[in-house]
Design an enzyme around this catalytic site. Structure first.
Site, PDB file in Angstrom:
ATOM      1  N   TYR A   1      -2.175  -0.412  10.482  1.00 41.61           N
ATOM      2  CA  TYR A   1      -2.233  -0.748   9.059  1.00 41.61           C
ATOM      3  C   TYR A   1      -0.968  -0.309   8.315  1.00 41.61           C
ATOM      4  O   TYR A   1      -0.350  -1.094   7.595  1.00 41.61           O
ATOM      5  CB  TYR A   1      -3.471  -0.103   8.434  1.00 41.61           C
ATOM      6  CG  TYR A   1      -3.684  -0.459   6.979  1.00 41.61           C
ATOM      7  CD1 TYR A   1      -4.216  -1.694   6.623  1.00 41.61           C
ATOM      8  CD2 TYR A   1      -3.365   0.443   5.967  1.00 41.61           C
ATOM      9  CE1 TYR A   1      -4.421  -2.022   5.289  1.00 41.61           C
ATOM     10  CE2 TYR A   1      -3.568   0.127   4.639  1.00 41.61           C
ATOM     11  CZ  TYR A   1      -4.090  -1.107   4.301  1.00 41.61           C
ATOM     12  OH  TYR A   1      -4.278  -1.425   2.981  1.00 41.61           O
TER      13      TYR A   1
ATOM     14  N   SER B   1       0.850  -1.193   0.000  1.00 40.78           N
ATOM     15  CA  SER B   1       0.000   0.000   0.000  1.00 40.78           C
ATOM     16  C   SER B   1       0.883   1.240   0.000  1.00 40.78           C
ATOM     17  O   SER B   1       2.027   1.204   0.480  1.00 40.78           O
ATOM     18  CB  SER B   1      -0.899   0.007   1.236  1.00 40.78           C
ATOM     19  OG  SER B   1      -1.603   1.233   1.336  1.00 40.78           O
TER      20      SER B   1
END
Length: 323
Positions: free
Chosen positions: A204, A191
């Site tokens: 995250y 990501s």
């Protein structure tokens, strides 16, 4: 061996070897830059892409979101698609979707990828049922999106178990056969939040940073030991409009559409790309955090990009299959 050690201890010889290595590096660098420019400018339709027909492609988190679209994309290329997901209904939906499109050889397994023993058991079952995995796509992930002080301990642990620790178990399960044959492909869906720390993502973002470190270190080990035909592709997408970041409204760059992301992941895999950032423009800006003054970076993120403000609107939907 003794002679080599003596040479290494000789400063003149050490300098000579260093200069020789530097010269070889410089010559190869020119070639690699020209090669990169060539592949950047030439359209994909004119390139020779990897043939994935009859290859076993295993996609974690293939029950929905980008994972489901990846399954359909690979099936269209005549790959033998295997879906791993924790949600039985989601698996059935994906398998039915492929069947409606004429692809009846997709196989799905219910797997909790955070459970090491279960991963190894399902891996053995997959190999027995389908065959050895040629392309492993570590796609599954979850996000909570709360400030650190509001994160429950169990959520932190679960995010790590699913988003990064699971990669160790899946790769350990399928890499030995790839090494034995010096053939295979591992795709890691990271990501952009693994390149830039993000508000509400202390768990995250950290797991995605870890994914990048794991992926790049494994690539280094494989190449060092001569396994050049085991390809590794790292995908770092921006926010994807799958519901994973529901409610978030970025100010400058709109969310990416899932189909676009799935198309780009398959294309990057077939081109054996090492690193794919989506959209590619973000790759240009991320190094600025190391070049610009820290206070200037904060002003850029908070005042111009409004990153924290947009993340405060997060609603989400829990466990999903996306980057």
């Amino acid at each position: 061996m003794t002679s080599d050690l003596l040479h290494m201890e000789n400063p003149v010889y050490a300098i000579f070897v260093f200069l020789l290595d530097l010269a070889i590096f410089s010559l190869k660098s020119v070639f690699y830059i020209l090669e990169s420019l060539y592949y950047t400018l030439i359209p994909d339709r004119l390139r020779k892409l990897k043939d994935v027909s009859n290859k076993v492609v295993l996609i974690t988190g293939g029950g929905g979101g980008v994972g489901r679209l990846l399954a359909l994309n690979f099936a269209k290329l005549r790959a033998r698609v295997v879906i791993w997901d924790i949600n039985q209904e989601a698996i059935k939906t994906t398998v039915d979707l492929l069947a409606r499109n004429g692809f009846h050889n997709c196989k799905g397994y219910v797997v909790d990828i955070s459970d090491r023993d279960e991963v190894y058991q399902r891996a053995a079952q997959t190999i027995n049922d389908i065959g050895h995995v040629d392309i492993l796509v570590n796609n599954a992930g979850i996000v909570c999106c709360k400030p650190f002080w509001d994160l429950p301990d169990r959520v932190i642990q679960n995010t790590y178990n699913i988003n990064v620790i699971s990669h160790y178990w899946t790769v350990k399960a399928f890499l030995p056969h790839m090494i034995e044959n010096n053939s295979g492909h591992i795709v890691t869906v990271g990501s952009v939040t693994g390149m830039l720390g993000t508000y509400g993502c202390t768990d995250y973002s950290a797991t995605k940073y870890a994914c990048i470190g794991f992926h790049e270190s494994l690539l280094t080990e494989l190449k060092t030991h001569g396994f050049d035909n085991i390809f590794m592709t790292l995908i770092c997408p921006y926010y994807i409009n799958t519901g994973m970041f529901s409610g978030v409204k970025p100010r400058m760059i709109p969310m990416l559409e899932p189909q676009y992301v799935a198309d780009q992941i398959v294309a990057a895999t077939r081109k054996n790309e090492v690193w794919c950032v989506l959209p590619n423009s973000i790759r240009t800006f991320t190094p600025l955090k190391c070049l610009l003054p820290a206070k200037m970076c904060w002003e850029l993120m908070s005042r111009v990009v409004r990153g924290p403000e947009s993340m405060m609107m997060f609603k989400g939907r829990g466990r999903v299959a996306a980057g």
